[in-house]
Structures are given as structure tokens and as C-alpha cells.
Design a protein around this motif. Structure first.
Motif, mmCIF file in Angstrom:
data_model
loop_
_atom_site.group_PDB
_atom_site.id
_atom_site.type_symbol
_atom_site.label_atom_id
_atom_site.label_comp_id
_atom_site.label_asym_id
_atom_site.label_seq_id
_atom_site.Cartn_x
_atom_site.Cartn_y
_atom_site.Cartn_z
ATOM 1 N N ASP B 673 0.837 -1.224 0.180
ATOM 2 C CA ASP B 673 0.034 -0.016 0.049
ATOM 3 C C ASP B 673 0.971 1.409 0.005
ATOM 4 O OD1 ASP B 673 -2.113 -1.428 -0.087
ATOM 5 O OD2 ASP B 673 -2.868 -1.078 1.793
ATOM 6 N N LYS B 674 1.716 1.115 0.655
ATOM 7 C CA LYS B 674 2.815 2.459 0.873
ATOM 8 C C LYS B 674 3.439 2.626 -0.516
ATOM 9 C CE LYS B 674 6.550 4.244 3.847
ATOM 10 N NZ LYS B 674 7.386 3.895 4.708
ATOM 11 N N LEU B 675 3.684 1.451 -1.216
ATOM 12 C CA LEU B 675 4.416 1.702 -2.514
ATOM 13 C C LEU B 675 3.482 2.156 -3.476
ATOM 14 C CD1 LEU B 675 7.257 0.794 -4.145
ATOM 15 C CD2 LEU B 675 5.950 -0.980 -4.962
ATOM 16 N N LEU B 676 2.347 1.606 -3.653
ATOM 17 C CA LEU B 676 1.235 2.060 -4.838
ATOM 18 C C LEU B 676 0.213 3.056 -4.323
ATOM 19 C CD1 LEU B 676 0.547 -1.636 -5.999
ATOM 20 C CD2 LEU B 676 2.143 -0.067 -6.782
ATOM 21 N N GLY B 677 0.164 3.322 -3.041
ATOM 22 C CA GLY B 677 -0.820 4.127 -2.696
ATOM 23 C C GLY B 677 -2.353 3.462 -2.545
ATOM 24 N N THR B 678 -3.382 3.996 -1.928
ATOM 25 C CA THR B 678 -4.628 3.432 -1.890
ATOM 26 C C THR B 678 -5.838 4.254 -2.473
ATOM 27 O OG1 THR B 678 -4.914 4.411 0.326
ATOM 28 C CG2 THR B 678 -3.981 2.170 0.319
ATOM 29 N N GLU B 679 -6.754 3.562 -2.849
ATOM 30 C CA GLU B 679 -7.914 4.309 -3.349
ATOM 31 C C GLU B 679 -8.268 5.462 -2.504
ATOM 32 O OE1 GLU B 679 -11.596 3.206 -5.988
ATOM 33 O OE2 GLU B 679 -10.997 1.787 -4.855
ATOM 34 N N ASP B 684 -0.859 10.847 -4.017
ATOM 35 C CA ASP B 684 -0.406 9.668 -4.451
ATOM 36 C C ASP B 684 1.017 9.387 -3.726
ATOM 37 O OD1 ASP B 684 -2.001 9.423 -6.415
ATOM 38 O OD2 ASP B 684 -1.040 10.896 -7.616
ATOM 39 N N SER B 685 1.333 8.061 -3.662
ATOM 40 C CA SER B 685 2.779 7.538 -2.906
ATOM 41 C C SER B 685 3.846 8.109 -3.851
ATOM 42 C CB SER B 685 2.828 5.872 -3.200
ATOM 43 O OG SER B 685 2.828 5.553 -4.450
ATOM 44 N N SER B 726 -1.593 1.970 -10.143
ATOM 45 C CA SER B 726 -1.715 2.398 -8.787
ATOM 46 C C SER B 726 -2.724 2.076 -8.056
ATOM 47 C CB SER B 726 -1.548 3.863 -8.951
ATOM 48 O OG SER B 726 -2.713 4.158 -9.491
ATOM 49 N N GLY B 727 -2.696 2.451 -6.641
ATOM 50 C CA GLY B 727 -3.667 1.952 -5.639
ATOM 51 C C GLY B 727 -5.009 2.228 -5.972
ATOM 52 N N LYS B 728 -5.026 3.546 -6.942
ATOM 53 C CA LYS B 728 -6.283 4.017 -7.362
ATOM 54 C C LYS B 728 -6.612 3.771 -8.857
ATOM 55 C CE LYS B 728 -5.476 8.603 -5.052
ATOM 56 N NZ LYS B 728 -5.022 9.840 -5.308
#
Lengths: 120, 883
Positions: B673-679, B684-685, B726-728
Motif C-alpha cells: 500500500d505504501k508503494l502503490l498508494g490506496t484508493e 499519491d505514493s 496504482s492503488g487508485k
């Protein structure tokens, strides 16, 4: 398709000059007729006659009240007559032009013959 | 393309005849003096006859005027029947006028009849047994074809002048070079070469010299040219064979060793390119014809909201939140669409099937809005199925409705009601899937509101959606499939993308008074294909062309070429898209040397990095993977991280292009999650943010082995496909990234291997069989372009590193006006004392800081130094002293 090699410029020219009345009453007339048909359809589009007839029984501007319907019908009939008159006028002009096209060659020839005879 | 089969012609006119699609094609355009003279004579006679007839017409008018004047003087209204010479003249001229009109019509009809656009209808099934290809040549093509004989004559004269042999009895045979030189005189061909940025004078001179010096050309060079040009015209939907088609035929038929083929090769002109250039010219002509016809047809389309049937109701409320596309189209205010005619037919077919509401789905930028615009144009011209006749195309601006969340639901429903009540509205809802993301106060989302409304409504809605939006929201929405028929807009072919861009370029040229080279358009398509992801063609290429035209407006040069396009793409993407400059080429060629100034004793690593970068920038590496990827293995402090820093300095030039991630921060379940970010995350990460801003970058992954297995798995995808989600849910392009991962895994084995004098390959094999495969998934290791082992530093190399570090300090002090030098024993002293076998050269920096920098700081503060001072630092009794 004609082959260019078989005709000289002069016979090409004379052939056209001699055969042009034939062309006038065959291909030419067909062209004029097609143009007249096009003008007829264009006239329909220009006046919006078909669309108007299609909606004849519908009230104007979505007014579905009784009075609205009555006024609409009367107004539509008036407008229809005006549009028809315009369209008929256009048809008359087209018809006159076709008639003119058909008659013009004999009339010209006749006038030329008459003129020559009278002058001599 | 139409296939041709040739056979010898029984006719003496031309050696070959061809059979195409069941018809026999002959050619009567033999290049001989008699035929051309006869043709020219016919043309002159034709013009003369016309002039005489026009003069007669004028004479007839004068005669009629005189006759009318006499009639008026004599008060005779029937003056035209009177027998007099004026009337006779008038009637004779009437006859000649009728002939003139008939002749003009005849020519027009012949042109229409011989239009190659009719091949599918009349020409293919015509009554004549043979079609003469010469009759399909337009005026310019005929002129160029005949002129090639004059060029051949000139050539013969020149040859005679050189060889002193004058054989006037031999008729010169025109060759391909003669036809080519003749074609170069035609405006369309000149324009095509201008678009290509080719100086015609050079090409002409080369061909002329060749033609004179190599007079023995094969006699059958031109035999197939007319037939190939005929097929090309059919293929490119051209009305007639024009000079460009003859040029295409030359490009297609001549062997590669021919001088013209060589010229085409040198100017990078292929037959395909020539076809696109030609089609650009033809399609533009067709477009102009269509615009003319549209202007005529659109005259009767009402501008306001009342339809021609007078049944519609004004839409005061809807007007506030909508745009009338038909009204804009009537005034030509919508961008012109190109290449979507078939799709429009597809939409009409769906409407004819009785499906009420329509959804156009396609990738972002595929042309959904343009298709809607094209529909608006067709509705204005009333060239639509009956269901769309006498209707308005109105686009509901969802964003302006949602601007006021409290009232959004009631405004939305009210707008739908009014559109339905009006009776003449086709409602356009762009990006209809976005409605599903907005919740209404009633608890339903806006998409559900729409579906509910349309269940029992007579309103016709035309929606657009991206493929992702369709898959995520619309496909599964209850009732949506029942009330909407979907039409998928497929991406255009490369040729059609180029043509769409060419047509748009012409519009921009007309508006911005600028000129596009063909190469610029090709470059815009090519570069946006490579570097702009997530948007489809042709929209992304057109966006670049629009930007280029607006820049050209204020520039001194109005010609837009490849360089300007590359510059724009480069500025927008932060990726160097321009052709390698001399400076960059030199940098790449001398990269090992440059890197060696910063890195000591790691020749293998330096070479691997330099070669990887050279491969990437010369375009040889895979376009769907990162630019290059390396895994550096070795003990701490041997230069693994330093090489990435040095590369940033030398090649990327600015620190902003380097993203260093300490992978020990991405361990554990939260690592991914830290690498890609979350929705849910608003920001953004760091990785996602950096790739979005600087897709061309160096990604340094320190201590790679410390990342969680999930994070390592993500790098599997990155190294294989060059992309990351990405997380989004956004897809990021990493194909322009240089990835360097450093790792201490296997340090012990490396050191032991080196002690045992094993080669790098032997050590690597040992690592693969042991510690490496335990630390990393084997498939991940295989995806790196190279795994490089860094050697521990020898004492001599440690001294060199110390020199480099002190050089950095020396340069820093030079900036303050202080010249400093260090004696050899100082360097040796630092290297010996600072070097630590377990930490490598890393403590040297700290040692210099603690001892040397502190020593110099004291000197500066005690005013013992000032600008211009020259200092030598030496060693006495193990302590630093000034000498």
C-alpha cells in the motif's frame, strides 16, 4: 468507351454538332427530368411540407388543451395552404422549364426557317 | 487492392492490356508525337469552338437588344417575330447557345460517368467490353504523361550533344525518369514533396544526370504504370487518375535498384507514405465538397428550439444546463470528424432496429465525442434515419448540474422531463458511467435515476462511456442493458489515424496560417503512441498538433516540422523524445569514461549500465519493458548506489530525475500500500507521483532484498510489462525508467568466491544456486537485464575513492576562492584509517567530514584563509597540518 485513335478532332466536333439534337431529346431530356425531380424534392424540403402534413393533427408547441388543439388545427390549415401554394408555384415553374426545354429547339428552328423565308 | 493480370495487347497502341475484376483494361495513351499532337489539336479546337460560341452568344444578345429597341421605337411588342437580320442572328445564336449548353453538359456527364468512385456500381458492370484507362486520366495527369515525351526529347538532345551522334530519325522512348521529371512539374506533386521537406532541385538534378549518363533504360518501364495508377486511384477512392497516382505507380512498380527507387529510399518515401499523402489531398477535396453540400442542406434546419413540424415545446430549464449540438453544427462550430463514417452507419443500423437508447463505448480519446459531433452535422443536413429527422441533439452538461449537490437530483430529473416533453430532443450524456459514482439524495445513484426514468419514457438518450467505465459500472447496472443498445468504437488503423491527423492539420493550417510537414504529423502519431498512455489515437496526436499550431502563430517560422513536435512531446512528458543530439551521442559513447570519473574499480557494472543505456536510447531495447534494469550485488560501500547518482549527474543532468526508494521501508503487509498508494488516500505514493511527473527517470531501489514478497511480485510486472497499476487503479507507464536495484544479499559468498579466485560467472552461478534464489523469486531475477557483482575494493582503489572524495571538497572550496591541495600521505592516511572491510568505502566520507572538513572550517573561521589563498594540507605525526 471510344478509342481516341479512331477519331480526328474535326470529326469529333462535327459528330457532336450533328448529333446534338438527338442528345437533346434523349440523354439531355433525361438529365432535365432528373433535375426537375431533384428540384421537386428540394422544394418539399424547403417548404417542410411533408413534415408539416405528418404533424397536421398534432397541436402546435405541445399544447394539448381543447382550445389549443382547435387553434392549432385552424392555424395549421392556414399554414398548409400557404405552403401548398408556394410549392405549386414552384411546380409550375419546373413544368414550364421542362416544356420550354422540349419546345425550344423546334421553335428556334421554325423561327430561323420563317426568318430566312421572309427575308428572301 | 484490385488485382491485375497482364497480357500482350493485340492493339498497337500499348504493349500490354490488363484484366481487373472481370473487365479488360486497355490504354490508348501511347507516347508518340502524332497522338500527342492530335490530342493537343483537339484541345485547341475545342477551346476555339467554345470561344466562337460564346462570341456568338454575345452577338445574339446584341442583335436581340437592337431588335427590341427597334420594336420599342415602332411600338411593336411582337418585334421578335418580325423578319429582319437582327432576329435571324438572334435565333441562330439561340441554336448555337443550345449546342454550347449541351456540349458543356455532355462533358460534365462524361466526367461523372468516368468517376472511379462509381467502380462498384456502374463501371464494373458497364456494357463496354474494354475500358480505356487514358479516359480516366484527369487533365493534369494527361498533361504530365504527354510532357514526359518532351522530357525524353530534351534528354535525347543532351545525349547527342555529349556523344556528337544525332540520330533524329529515331523517336525517343520515354522512360520512368522522364515521367518522374515531368510529374515533378505538377503542383500536387510539388506540394507533396514540400510536405516531405524534400528539395526538388536536388532530386531533379540527380535524375537528369542519371538519365543522360545511363541512356539505355529498359523499354518496358512504363508499360504497367497506367494500370497500376488506375488501381491505386480505385484503392484510394480518387475520382480520377491524377499525377500523384502516377507517382504512386512509379513507387510501386520500379525495382529497388532503379534511380527513382533509390531517391525515394534516400528521402524515406515509401509507397505507403505516398498513398497517405495522396489520400490526404483527395480526402480534403471530398471534405470541401461535403462542406459545400452541407451548407446548402443545412439552410432549412431551424436554429432555435422550435422544429419544422411546430410540435416542439421550448426548453427554458434544460437550456441552462445543456448545449445544443445541432445549433453549433449548423454554424460549423463543432470540430470536424474524420474516419468515422462506417461507425455512424453502425449507429443508424442500431436505430433502425428499433433500439431506443444508444451507448457509444470506446477507449478514452478514440473519438466518441467526434462521432456525436458527426451525428450532429448529419442531423443538421437531415441525412439521418426517420427517427432522428427534425430533431435537436442536445448535450446535457452533467458537471454543471452536479455543481450544486443539494439541487442536483431535482435539476437532473427536471431536465430529463423537459427534454421528453419537448418532443424533438435527442439527449447526449457524455461519460455516462460517471453518473454511477454520484449519489443522489434519494439514496439512488444518478445512473439508477436515469435508468428508472427511461424505463417508461419516450426520450431518446445517446450516451458515451469508456470501456473501463462500461465494465465497472454499466454492464452490471440493473436494467441498463435492456434500455441501451451498445456500439463499440474500435480504434482506427494507423493509416486512418494519420489521415485523421492530416485532415485536422489542414484545418489548423487554415486557421493558424501555419504549415505542417508530413513528417511532423507522422512524428506526432509516433511519439504520442510511445510516450502518451491512457488516451487513444488520434486525440493525443491531434492535441500535439493543436499545440504546435498555436506555437507557430507567434513564431517567426510558420512551418511545423518534426523537431517542434518532438520538443512539445518532450516538454509535456519530460521524456527526451528529440533525435539524439551531438552532445547526447557523445555522452552515450563515452559513458564508461565519464562514469569512471566517479566510480572506482567496478568496470563490469559501469560497462553493463553504459551498454544498457546505449541500447535504450538507440531504440534497440524492447519498447514494452523498462529502458534498462539492473540488480547490483555486493558488499556495502563499493559504489552500488554511487553509480546511480553518477548516472543521474552525467546523463539525466538533474537530481529531480532520480527517485531513490529505501526498500527496507516497504517491508511487512503495509509495504505494498505504501508503494502503490490506496484508493482512499488523497495523495499519491512517492513512486506513483514521481512516475506521473517524470516518466523518464532513474529508479534506485536500495536494499531491494528487504522489501516484502508482495512488493517484489509487483516488480515482476514492472520488469516484464513496463507498467504498474496504482492503488487508485491508474495504469502507469514505466517503459522510460532505468531501474537499478541494489542488494547486499550474497555478500559473504561473493567475498569468499573472490578470495578463492573464482570468476564473476562462477560466483554468479553459485549465488543463483544458493542465497539469491532463497532471497528473490527466480523469475524476478531472470527479468533483470543484468545482474552485476560488485567487487570489494582493494587498498589502491580505496585510495582512489579517497582522492575522488577530496576532489569534491577541493571543488567546493574553489567556489569560495580557496585553492587547496592534499599531499599523498594525507590520502593514504585517510584511506587506511577510514576504510572498514565490513562498510567498504562508505566511512571515508564521514572521516573526511570529521577530520578534514573540520580542520579547514577552523582555518576559515580563524581568518587564516581568505579569498585567493593557496593551501597545502599535509601530515605530521598522524595529524593534519598546513604546509
Amino acid at each position: 468507351m471510344t478509342n481516341v485513335d479512331t477519331k480526328t478532332p474535326m470529326n469529333n466536333f462535327s459528330l457532336n454538332l450533328l448529333t446534338f439534337p438527338v442528345w437533346w431529346y434523349t440523354i439531355g431530356l433525361k438529365q432535365v427530368w432528373q433535375r426537375a425531380k431533384h428540384e421537386f424534392h428540394f422544394g418539399l424540403q424547403q417548404t417542410g411540407l411533408l413534415i408539416f402534413i405528418h404533424h397536421l393533427r398534432e397541436p402546435l408547441y405541445g399544447d394539448y388543451t381543447r382550445s389549443g388543439r382547435i387553434i392549432s388545427l385552424l392555424l395549421r390549415l392556414l399554414l398548409l395552404m400557404a405552403k401548398l401554394a408556394l410549392f405549386l408555384l414552384r411546380l409550375l415553374v419546373i413544368a414550364a422549364l421542362i416544356l420550354g426545354y422540349v419546345l425550344i429547339l423546334p421553335v428556334i428552328l421554325m423561327m430561323i426557317i420563317l426568318q430566312i423565308l421572309a427575308l428572301h | 487492392m484490385l488485382s491485375l493480370t497482364y497480357k500482350n495487347s493485340p492493339d498497337s497502341n500499348w504493349p500490354l492490356q490488363a484484366r481487373a475484376d472481370g473487365r479488360i483494361l486497355i490504354f490508348s495513351g501511347k507516347l508518340d508525337v502524332d497522338r500527342i499532337r492530335e490530342e493537343k489539336l483537339a484541345a485547341v479546337l475545342e477551346v476555339t469552338v467554345k470561344i466562337v460560341l460564346w462570341l456568338l452568344l454575345a452577338l445574339g444578345c446584341v442583335a436581340l437588344t437592337v431588335s427590341a429597341y427597334n420594336g420599342w421605337l415602332n411600338k411593336n411588342p411582337l418585334f421578335f417575330v418580325n423578319a429582319n437580320p437582327f432576329n435571324l442572328t438572334f435565333y441562330v445564336t439561340c441554336l448555337t447557345t443550345a449546342y454550347l449548353w449541351a456540349k458543356t453538359r455532355q462533358e460534365g456527364l462524361k466526367e461523372e460517368r468516368l468517376s472511379l468512385l462509381k467502380w462498384g456500381q456502374e463501371l464494373r458492370s458497364g456494357k463496354e467490353a474494354e475500358l480505356d484507362v487514358l479516359e480516366f486520366f484527369n487533365k493534369e495527369a494527361r498533361r504530365a504523361w504527354n510532357r514526359s515525351l518532351d522530357v525524353a526529347n530534351d534528354r535525347k538532345k543532351q545525349i547527342s550533344a555529349y556523344t556528337n551522334i544525332l540520330n533524329s530519325k529515331t523517336a525517343p522512348a520515354a522512360s520512368a525518369t522522364d515521367l518522374f521529371l515531368s510529374l515533378l512539374e505538377e503542383p500536387d506533386v510539388k506540394q507533396a514533396f514540400w510536405r516531405l521537406g524534400v528539395d526538388l532541385r536536388d532530386a531533379k538534378q540527380v535524375v537528369k544526370n542519371y538519365a543522360v549518363l545511363s541512356p539505355n533504360t529498359p523499354a518496358d518501364e512504363l508499360d504497367k504504370i497506367p494500370f497500376i495508377a488506375f488501381c491505386e486511384s480505385l484503392k484510394l477512392r480518387n475520382k480520377a487518375i491524377d499525377p500523384l497516382m502516377l507517382l504512386c505507380a512509379l513507387a510501386l512498380s520500379l525495382p529497388p535498384e532503379h534511380i527513382i527507387s533509390s531517391i525515394f529510399f534516400n528521402i524515406d518515401l515509401t509507397a505507403e507514405k505516398l498513398e497517405i499523402l495522396s489520400q490526404w489531398v483527395f480526402d480534403l477535396r471530398l471534405l470541401v465538397d461535403e462542406i459545400r453540400s452541407f451548407r446548402k442542406l443545412s439552410r432549412y434546419k431551424p436554429e432555435k428550439e422550435i422544429n419544422r413540424g411546430l410540435t416542439s415545446v421550448p426548453t427554458y430549464y434544460l437550456d441552462k444546463y445543456s448545449t445544443d449540438l445541432t445549433a453549433l453544427a449548423k454554424h460549423g462550430a463543432l470540430p470536424l470528424a474524420w474516419g468515422r463514417r462506417e461507425d455512424l452507419r453502425g449507429l443508424f443500423d442500431l436505430l433502425s432496429e428499433g433500439r431506443k437508447n444508444l451507448l457509444i463505448k470506446g477507449q478514452e480519446g478514440a473519438g466518441k465525442t467526434q462521432l456525436v459531433n458527426e451525428l450532429a452535422y448529419k442531423m443538421v443536413a437531415e441525412q439521418v434515419p426517420a427517427i432522428l429527422e427534425d430533431k435537436r441533439l442536445v448535450k446535457l452538461e452533467i458537471s454543471s448540474i452536479l455543481g450544486n449537490p443539494q439541487k442536483a437530483e431535482s435539476v437532473f430529473v427536471h431536465a430529463l422531463q423537459e427534454a421528453e416533453h419537448a418532443g424533438n430532443i435527442i439527449l447526449v450524456l457524455e461519460e455516462i458511467h460517471e453518473l454511477a459514482r454520484v449519489q443522489a439524495s434519494s439514496g439512488l445513484n444518478f445512473l439508477e435515476l436515469l435508468i428508472d426514468y427511461l424505463q417508461d419514457s419516450s426520450l431518446l438518450v445517446l450516451g458515451t462511456a469508456t470501456l473501463e467505465g462500461y465494465g465497472d459500472y454499466l454492464q452490471s447496472a440493473a436494467g441498463f442493458q435492456e434500455i441501451f443498445a451498445s456500439y463499440e468504437l474500435l480504434p482506427l488503423s494507423r493509416e486512418n489515424i494519420l489521415l485523421a491527423c492530416c485532415i485536422r492539420a489542414s484545418v489548423l493550417e487554415a486557421r493558424g496560417h501555419c504549415f505542417f510537414r508530413y513528417g511532423a504529423i507522422e512524428k506526432a502519431v509516433e511519439l504520442t503512441d510511445l510516450y502518451v498512455k491512457n488516451i487513444s489515437q488520434p486525440q493525443k496526436a491531434i492535441a500535439v498538433l493543436v499545440e504546435a499550431s498555436s506555437r507557430a502563430k507567434n513564431a517567426s517560422s510558420k512551418v511545423i516540422d518534426e523537431n517542434l513536435i518532438a520538443k512539445i512531446v518532450s516538454e509535456k512528458t519530460h521524456i527526451p523524445t528529440q533525435t539524439l543530439s551531438q552532445d547526447e551521442t557523445e555522452k552515450l559513447l563515452n559513458l564508461e569514461e565519464e562514469l569512471s570519473r566517479y566510480i572506482v574499480g567496478q568496470e563490469d557494472a559501469v560497462q553493463a549500465v553504459a551498454e544498457g543505456l546505449r541500447r535504450a536510447r538507440s531504440g534497440l531495447s524492447s519498447q514494452s519493458r523498462p529502458m534498462a534494469s539492473f540488480l547490483f550485488l555486493g558488499p556495502t560501500g563499493v559504489g552500488k548506489t554511487e553509480i546511480a547518482r553518477a548516472l543521474t549527474k552525467i546523463y539525466f543532468q538533474e537530481e529531480k530525475y532520480l527517485l531513490r526508494l529505501d526498500m527496507s521501508e516497504y517491508r511487512g503487509p503495509a509495504g505494498l500500500d505504501k508503494l502503490l498508494g490506496t484508493e482512499e488516500g488523497r495523495l499519491d505514493s512517492p513512486l506513483v507521483r514521481h512516475i506521473k511527473t517524470y516518466p523518464f527517470c532513474l529508479l534506485l531501489l536500495d536494499e531491494f532484498e528487504k522489501a516484502s514478497p508482495e512488493v517484489l511480485n509487483i516488480f515482476l510486472q514492472i520488469l516484464e510489462d513496463g507498467r504498474l497499476t496504482s492503488g487508485k487503479g491508474e495504469t502507469l507507464d514505466l517503459t522510460h525508467c532505468l531501474i537499478i536495484a541494489t542488494s547486499n544479499a550474497g555478500t559473504l559468498q561473493i567475498q569468499e568466491g573472490l578470495k578463492a579466485h573464482k570468476t564473476a560467472d562462477q560466483i554468479k552461478a553459485g549465488l543463483f544456486n544458493g542465497v539469491l534464489t532463497q532471497t528473490y523469486p527466480p523469475e524476478l531475477l531472470n527479468r533483470f537485464d543484468a545482474i552485476v557483482i560488485f567487487n570489494p575494493l582493494t587498498p589502491e582503489e580505496v585510495e582512489q575513492v579517497t582522492w575522488l572524495q577530496l576532489e569534491g571538497l577541493r571543488q567546493q572550496l574553489l567556489g569560495k576562492g580557496i585553492k587547496i591541495r592534499f599531499t599523498d600521505d594525507v590520502v593514504k592516511h585517510i584511506a587506511t584509517n577510514a576504510f572498514d572491510v565490513s562498510l567498504g568505502a562508505r566511512p571515508i566520507r564521514r572521516y573526511i567530514q570529521d577530520h578534514v572538513e573540520s580542520f579547514i572550517a577552523k582555518l576559515i573561521l580563524s581568518k587564516l584563509t581568505k579569498r585567493g589563498t593557496e593551501l597545502t594540507v599535509g601530515l605530521e605525526d598522524g595529524k593534519l597540518v598546513l604546509k
